[in-house]
Design a protein around this motif. Structure first.
Motif, mmCIF file in Angstrom:
data_model
loop_
_atom_site.group_PDB
_atom_site.id
_atom_site.type_symbol
_atom_site.label_atom_id
_atom_site.label_comp_id
_atom_site.label_asym_id
_atom_site.label_seq_id
_atom_site.Cartn_x
_atom_site.Cartn_y
_atom_site.Cartn_z
ATOM 1 N N GLU A 49 89.751 -38.813 -54.208
ATOM 2 C CA GLU A 49 88.708 -38.329 -55.100
ATOM 3 C C GLU A 49 88.784 -39.116 -56.404
ATOM 4 O OE1 GLU A 49 87.233 -34.201 -57.281
ATOM 5 O OE2 GLU A 49 88.718 -34.146 -55.663
ATOM 6 N N ALA A 82 87.984 -45.096 -55.238
ATOM 7 C CA ALA A 82 87.872 -44.959 -53.789
ATOM 8 C C ALA A 82 88.519 -46.145 -53.079
ATOM 9 C CB ALA A 82 86.403 -44.844 -53.396
ATOM 10 N N CYS A 130 96.291 -45.453 -56.202
ATOM 11 C CA CYS A 130 95.238 -44.698 -56.878
ATOM 12 C C CYS A 130 94.357 -45.591 -57.741
ATOM 13 C CB CYS A 130 95.871 -43.587 -57.710
ATOM 14 S SG CYS A 130 94.877 -42.942 -59.068
ATOM 15 N N PRO A 165 91.317 -39.719 -48.040
ATOM 16 C CA PRO A 165 90.357 -39.048 -48.924
ATOM 17 C C PRO A 165 90.796 -39.075 -50.390
ATOM 18 C CG PRO A 165 91.662 -37.418 -47.758
ATOM 19 C CD PRO A 165 92.086 -38.752 -47.231
#
Length: 224
Positions: free
Chosen positions: A108, A93, A144, A106
């Motif tokens: 995941e 996150a 990421c 957003p």
């Protein structure tokens, strides 16, 4: 006897004059030598300072040449120190505060997607962006594997304008079809981003990139 005395006096005066002239010539020679040495030392000192300044300028230029806009599809002339690859690392996150005005990204947590993800968060209006257009956008990019923001137009306080054909493949494929006023999420796998080279130090090799993009306007590609 008077004549002989005068001759001796005359010879003495001549000797003193010659001695004075010789001393003057020696003093002048010493002065010229000292002056020459001083000039040589001064020139050497100036040359040393100029060499140092030139070396600093070159170092600064080399440091500047490593800077890379993390959106453009290009490689810096001099790569920064090697950054550990993100290959095999899961997404995490967002790990830092958003810039003022920037939307949420957003992410995941878990294994990163292996294909390009294109998701409209807000539908725009008007004509869709064609391929190879020039777009004016606000955007935020997050890595990421770290959850860190590596670039954001909101941080700079102004939108950015790019020709799509100069950007990474993930943008070239993911932005066409957007409409003015729209907001889109792009999740870009490494092969459509910076691949195994990355863009150190901000983007690791084999990094998956998350972008949220707001389209402000666009200019169609010129023809002919």
């Amino acid at each position: 006897m008077g004549t002989a005395k005068r001759e001796r006096q005359k010879a003495g005066r001549q000797a003193r004059i010659e001695a004075a002239r010789t001393a003057q010539r020696k003093a002048e020679t010493r002065r010229r030598i000292v002056l020459s040495i001083g000039i040589v030392v001064f020139v050497a000192a100036v040359a040393g300072v100029l060499a140092l300044v030139n070396r600093d300028d070159k170092s600064e230029t080399a440091a500047t040449s490593t800077t890379l806009d993390p959106i453009t599809d290009s490689t810096p002339a001099t790569l920064p120190p090697q950054v550990e690859s993100a290959l095999g690392k899961p997404c995490v996150a967002l790990s830092e505060p958003l810039p003022s005005g920037a939307p949420d990204v957003p992410i995941e947590p878990g294994p990163p997607p292996t294909e390009l993800v294109v998701e409209d968060l807000v539908e725009g209006q008007g004509e869709p962006v064609p391929e190879n257009a020039t777009v004016t956008i606000n955007y935020i990019g997050v890595s990421c594997s770290t959850g860190q923001i590596f670039d954001s137009s909101w941080s700079r306080g102004a939108p950015a304008t790019f020709p799509l054909n100069g950007l990474i493949q993930g943008w070239q494929q993911g932005i066409p079809g957007m409409k003015a006023g729209g907001r889109r999420l792009l999740v870009i796998p490494p092969d459509l981003g910076y691949g195994s080279s990355g863009s150190p130090p901000k983007i690791a090799p084999d990094e998956t990139l998350f972008f949220v993009i707001d389209l402000i306007s666009f200019q169609p590609p010129t023809t002919g």
